[in-house]
Design a protein around this motif. Structure first.
Motif, PDB file in Angstrom:
ATOM      1  N   ASP A 163     -24.011 -14.280  23.284  1.00 58.12           N
ATOM      2  CA  ASP A 163     -24.479 -13.739  22.018  1.00 58.12           C
ATOM      3  C   ASP A 163     -23.378 -12.895  21.394  1.00 58.12           C
ATOM      4  O   ASP A 163     -22.416 -12.481  22.057  1.00 58.12           O
ATOM      5  N   TYR A 173     -19.320  -8.167  14.441  1.00 56.48           N
ATOM      6  CA  TYR A 173     -20.139  -7.308  15.292  1.00 56.48           C
ATOM      7  C   TYR A 173     -19.279  -6.243  15.972  1.00 56.48           C
ATOM      8  O   TYR A 173     -19.748  -5.133  16.221  1.00 56.48           O
ATOM      9  N   PRO A 176     -30.307 -17.697  19.421  1.00 54.51           N
ATOM     10  CA  PRO A 176     -30.499 -16.904  18.196  1.00 54.51           C
ATOM     11  C   PRO A 176     -30.028 -15.467  18.364  1.00 54.51           C
ATOM     12  O   PRO A 176     -30.135 -14.885  19.440  1.00 54.51           O
ATOM     13  N   GLU A 177     -29.489 -14.908  17.274  1.00 54.46           N
ATOM     14  CA  GLU A 177     -29.024 -13.532  17.276  1.00 54.46           C
ATOM     15  C   GLU A 177     -30.166 -12.604  16.852  1.00 54.46           C
ATOM     16  O   GLU A 177     -30.860 -12.885  15.871  1.00 54.46           O
ATOM     17  N   PRO A 178     -30.366 -11.493  17.553  1.00 57.99           N
ATOM     18  CA  PRO A 178     -31.445 -10.581  17.177  1.00 57.99           C
ATOM     19  C   PRO A 178     -31.222  -9.885  15.844  1.00 57.99           C
ATOM     20  O   PRO A 178     -32.169  -9.515  15.153  1.00 57.99           O
ATOM     21  N   THR A 179     -29.937  -9.707  15.466  1.00 54.10           N
ATOM     22  CA  THR A 179     -29.609  -9.042  14.210  1.00 54.10           C
ATOM     23  C   THR A 179     -28.777  -9.987  13.347  1.00 54.10           C
ATOM     24  O   THR A 179     -27.670 -10.351  13.735  1.00 54.10           O
TER      25      THR A 179
END
Length: 272
Positions: A73, A107, A197-200
């Motif tokens: 991630d 990020y 999937p990315e949480p943010t």
């Protein structure tokens, strides 16, 4: 790259490999895209090395770095890159990333603001907030990527090079050969985790970045991910973002149009 340093560093309990041009020059870290690796930056690094100390890590699951079953991630990969910068005692490098590496760089800049001087994003995986791929479309795209990557791992180097040159006649051999080598080294562990999937989402991360930002993209009809509408939305959310669109380029902007890409990168580096 026989004159470049090739070494490992232990980061977050993980062995990461990197290449480094070295020298007492400002540091620039280059973060590669999915299924590429550090040496895929060879053409750019050769041009920049007279003015910059260029560091090219292999992300986890790529090149000569370790390949765990998890941690692919954006937040974990950003922590890997932060750990590398700290382990090598780099003084606030500029970080330039392509695709997955651009996502990592974003990020990193948001989560570790004191570590970076500026960030360049080459066609990151930014889809417009109001036009996200649905689950079926996303699953089909990931399946195609996995299949292509798996097939490439099984081909010999000469066949991969011939196929790449046929599909990308504008690419120089300095781009084609490292590309082919990387495709044979990417790990099955990474391919299995691809697309988690990315949480943010990116549009929530982008406004948190405080350093100078450059977004380079190409033509969507040639395969570029970032559309003009998405670029405009990115600027709305982060007004300090500078956008350069290079006509005639697809997702691999620097490989398709190296000259204009280099001009944009040099201009950005001169300002940060």
């Amino acid at each position: 790259m026989s004159d470049w340093l090739s070494a490992d560093v232990l980061v977050n309990g993980l062995r990461l490999h990197y290449y480094r041009t070295s020298g007492a020059r400002p540091p620039v870290v280059l973060a590669h895209g999915a299924t590429d690796d550090g040496l895929c930056w060879t053409a750019l690094a050769r041009v920049l090395e007279s003015d910059y100390d260029v560091i090219m890590p292999d992300a986890r699951g790529h090149g000569l770095s370790a390949a765990p079953t998890e941690g692919y991630d954006a937040a974990t990969q950003a922590a890997d890159l932060a750990g590398l910068i700290q382990a090598l005692d780099l003084e606030r490098p500029v970080v330039i990333g392509h695709s997955m590496g651009a996502r990592t760089a974003l990020y990193l800049a948001a989560g570790y603001p004191d570590l970076v001087r500026g960030v360049g994003l080459e066609d990151p995986p930014f889809w417009h907030p109001n036009a996200q791929p649905d689950e079926a479309e996303r699953a089909a795209r990931l399946a195609r990527l996995r299949q292509a990557a798996t097939e490439s791992r099984q081909l010999d180097r000469a066949t991969l090079i011939a196929r790449c040159r046929e599909q990308n006649p504008a690419w120089s051999m300095a781009e084609v050969e490292p590309w082919a080598a990387a495709k044979q080294r990417v790990s099955p562990q990474f391919l299995a985790a691809l697309g988690a999937p990315e949480p943010t989402p990116w549009w929530e991360v982008l406004p948190r970045v405080r350093c100078p930002l450059l977004l380079i993209t190409g033509d969507p009809e040639r395969g570029a991910i970032v559309t003009p509408e998405t670029a405009a939305e990115a600027v709305r959310r982060q007004p300090r973002l500078q956008v350069v669109r290079i006509a005639g380029a697809g997702h691999s902007v620097r490989r398709d149009r190296f000259g204009p890409y280099l001009e944009a990168i040099r201009s950005f580096l001169a300002t940060v």
